[in-house]
Design a protein around this motif. Sequence first.
Motif, PDB file in Angstrom:
ATOM      1  N   ASN A  66      -1.197  13.131  -5.704  1.00  0.00           N
ATOM      2  CA  ASN A  66      -1.100  12.541  -4.526  1.00  0.00           C
ATOM      3  C   ASN A  66       0.269  13.276  -4.045  1.00  0.00           C
ATOM      4  OD1 ASN A  66      -2.557  10.370  -5.264  1.00  0.00           O
ATOM      5  ND2 ASN A  66      -1.358   9.722  -7.335  1.00  0.00           N
ATOM      6  N   ASP A  96       0.168   6.607   4.900  1.00  0.00           N
ATOM      7  CA  ASP A  96       1.333   7.909   5.006  1.00  0.00           C
ATOM      8  C   ASP A  96       2.261   8.412   5.387  1.00  0.00           C
ATOM      9  OD1 ASP A  96      -0.242   8.369   2.196  1.00  0.00           O
ATOM     10  OD2 ASP A  96      -1.160   9.806   3.728  1.00  0.00           O
ATOM     11  N   ARG A 150      -1.173  16.335  -1.816  1.00  0.00           N
ATOM     12  CA  ARG A 150      -2.176  15.973  -0.787  1.00  0.00           C
ATOM     13  C   ARG A 150      -1.484  14.635   0.296  1.00  0.00           C
ATOM     14  NH1 ARG A 150      -6.123  13.011  -3.030  1.00  0.00           N
ATOM     15  NH2 ARG A 150      -4.557  11.214  -3.656  1.00  0.00           N
TER      16      ARG A 150
END
Length: 226
Positions: free
Chosen positions: A32, A76, A35
């Motif tokens: 996570n 994000d 990314r």
Amino acid sequence: MQVIRPVGREAASKKYDLLSAMMAYALAGDQNRQRLILRLMALITTRYNWQRNELVMGQKEIARLWSVDERTVKRDMARLRGLGWIEVKRAGVRGRVTMYGLDIERIMLDTRPAWPNIGDDFIARLDGPVAPADTKVVPFRRPEQISADGLWGAACEYLAGEDPALFDAWIAGLADGGLEDGCQTLLAPSKFHATYVRTHLLKRLQMTLRRLDGSVSAVRIQCKTL
């Protein structure tokens, strides 16, 4: 730790230092983290204006670059703002996309635990002479270090680990003035000390306290003698 300013004759190497630190930090974490940081690095290398500290790119464009949907982009980007790695410099309105900026100092502080994975030469280069802004102004008298408990005690432990010299000079002397309605009050030993912390360190204190307690919305610096 030197603050990276990717401009001037050594701009290219400083940019690589920042990206190297981010890469090492990503690789040391789970998928996570990897990314999320890869996505930020993609924005930096494709659209970031280093001289102006500006990142202007619409959600649809970001989604296309990341090969995701716009919901993922919103999520994000919010995570990156929560980390303090990016900040909104100009809010988006109809016909104009949001402008972001990078908090490079925050990024370097967070990635520091992974620097040894790059090498001793990298650490030595970035832990060289302190930036002039920090060396020209020093406290008239180092305050007595104050022990603290609770939220401020946890914040002190965190900040001391990030930058021991800065902590000893400016943060250790701050006393806990209490947390009320989301505002953490800190008491400085002098007006000069309070002014310096308010001018140069307020953002760092806010970020640290918010990471430890999401209810903190503001930090107020006052002088004990007031």
